[in-house]
Design an enzyme around this catalytic site. Sequence first.
Site, PDB file in Angstrom:
ATOM      1  CG  ASN A   1     -39.620  -5.771  23.096  1.00 45.46           C
ATOM      2  OD1 ASN A   1     -40.147  -6.492  23.936  1.00 45.46           O
ATOM      3  ND2 ASN A   1     -38.567  -5.028  23.359  1.00 45.46           N
TER       4      ASN A   1
ATOM      5  CE  LYS B   1     -50.890  -7.520  30.556  1.00 51.21           C
ATOM      6  NZ  LYS B   1     -50.734  -7.594  29.086  1.00 51.21           N
TER       7      LYS B   1
ATOM      8  CB  ALA C   1     -47.749  -7.445  24.822  1.00 49.19           C
TER       9      ALA C   1
ATOM     10  CD  GLU D   1     -35.481  -5.729  30.351  1.00 48.90           C
ATOM     11  OE1 GLU D   1     -35.472  -4.526  29.989  1.00 48.90           O
ATOM     12  OE2 GLU D   1     -35.721  -6.690  29.607  1.00 48.90           O
TER      13      GLU D   1
ATOM     14  CB  CYS E   1     -35.016  -2.499  26.769  1.00 48.94           C
ATOM     15  SG  CYS E   1     -36.759  -2.757  26.880  1.00 48.94           S
TER      16      CYS E   1
ATOM     17  CD  GLU F   1     -36.145 -11.072  33.172  1.00 51.24           C
ATOM     18  OE1 GLU F   1     -37.256 -11.481  33.570  1.00 51.24           O
ATOM     19  OE2 GLU F   1     -35.993 -10.449  32.117  1.00 51.24           O
TER      20      GLU F   1
HETATM   21  C1  SIN Z   1     -35.653  -6.265  25.759  1.00 49.37           C
HETATM   22  O1  SIN Z   1     -35.660  -5.466  24.843  1.00 49.37           O
HETATM   23  O2  SIN Z   1     -36.358  -6.071  26.752  1.00 49.37           O
HETATM   24  C2  SIN Z   1     -34.847  -7.525  25.776  1.00 49.37           C
HETATM   25  C3  SIN Z   1     -33.791  -7.596  24.778  1.00 49.37           C
HETATM   26  C4  SIN Z   1     -32.960  -8.845  24.866  1.00 49.37           C
HETATM   27  O3  SIN Z   1     -33.231  -9.804  25.581  1.00 49.37           O
HETATM   28  O4  SIN Z   1     -31.950  -8.851  24.184  1.00 49.37           O
END
Ligand code: SIN
Length: 483
Positions: free
Chosen positions: A155, A178, A180, A254, A288, A462
């Site tokens: 993503n 690695k 995706a 994460e 996410c 992070e």
């Molecule tokens: C993610 O969806 O894992 C990261 C989203 C973001 O850095 O804003």
Amino acid sequence: MNLKRQDLLRTSAFIAGEWIKTPKTFKVTNPSTGEVVAEVSDCGEDETRKAVERASEALSGWSSRTAKERSDILRRWYELIMDYQDDLGLILTLEQGKPLEEAKGEIAYGASFIEWFSEEARRIYGDTIPGHQSDKRIITLRQPIGVCAAITPWNFPNAMIARKAGPALAAGCTMVVKPAESTPLSALAMAYLAEEAGVPPGVLSILPASEPAKVGRVLTSHPLVRKLSFTGSTAVGKELMRQSAETVKKLSLELGGNAPFIVFEDADIDQAVEGAIASKYRNSGQTCVCANRIFVQSKIAGEFTEKLIEATNSLKVGDGLQQGVEIGPLINQEAVDSINELMRDAESKGGTIYQSPEGKGLSGNFYVPTVIKNATTEMKLHGEEIFGPVSPVYQFETEEEVIELANDTPYGLACYFYGSDHAQIWRVAEGLEYGIVGVNTGLISTPVAPFGGVKESGFGREGSRYGIEEYTELKYICWDIGE
Ligand code: SIN
């Protein structure tokens, strides 16, 4: 592909400073059209072991450079990424689907982590601690962990590598990545610019692979790998954690989210709708941290929902290369099927579906942005990460009730709320069991803040000054200075 620098389109694996063609290859396809964008080298166990061994050999040379030397190389890498932002954005759109402007935004977002950590490289400080006896002096050092591995998602094919490799390299670690399987091209282009910036052979390797589990198994079991950083689903995170237990690796995970987006009755409704659109529909709902459950206090639910439907209907869906498109395709057919399944379930449990009539003709991996009125906790989408452009709207009456609803999930990554009562803002921010809280904003991602979750959304942070600590070990020296 019409690039300013055609050489940024790399299709070989990058292992210890060499571009390696493997006998097997796999196809990378454009999720908007289904066309093949490139055929890429396919790495397996042997290539992974080689990359890890070379990373280990490169470690002492890299970690013994001065912080300023590492910082200068990272700074150069950041500048090169920004110089070729348009090319990298185009590669990203073609393999991932997100609209070109959003893809260029991701390149800048990713680069900002490398810039930030090029600066943090010089600020990895230790302490002196008053000794426990008069002849003792205690000093702490932060040292690089060693060889690190990263497994990154489709993503954010650029930014998730940048926010792992940036701090790892800044701290003096080496890294094997690695990417995706659907988005290896962005990763390889980044590595090409890293090489140009002066990152020495072995310090960063990229292993495209069509069978991720094989590469993952070597990364999690190899004794030379001291840390693994993973962004992706909770199910895969748990498996990687189990595999890493054997060699007791340090982990940063994460994982999934189930973000509540709460609107209290004293909120600025227009601002809340704007925030919901930004949070929900970024990357077509495939992040996410996207709002997954929108809770609105009943007094304003009607007005908020009408405005949300209107704003959702105005979003332009299509191929990310078309001018003005704001919502690209989902990553693949499986993603479309899984959302259709959630929609059928929501409808059968009383949800009312609102989709823009203009989007009805779309097919393939495209999904029309959707609002669901009358969402309830019985619906599957209350407990699952939707990962698509669907906004379920729930109603609530009281603060206590909504905090309980919001926390009723094993996940704890991001949450959002809108309101104007300062005492309530403190109470709610403290009461929500999440790693990230957006107050009167739907956008919380920045390299200066610690990004990460609690509960089954994982651990580790992070970005920010905390992000670099994840790549260091804390050592203390107890020194007897004599009488
Ligand atoms: C993610 O969806 O894992 C990261 C989203 C973001 O850095 O804003």
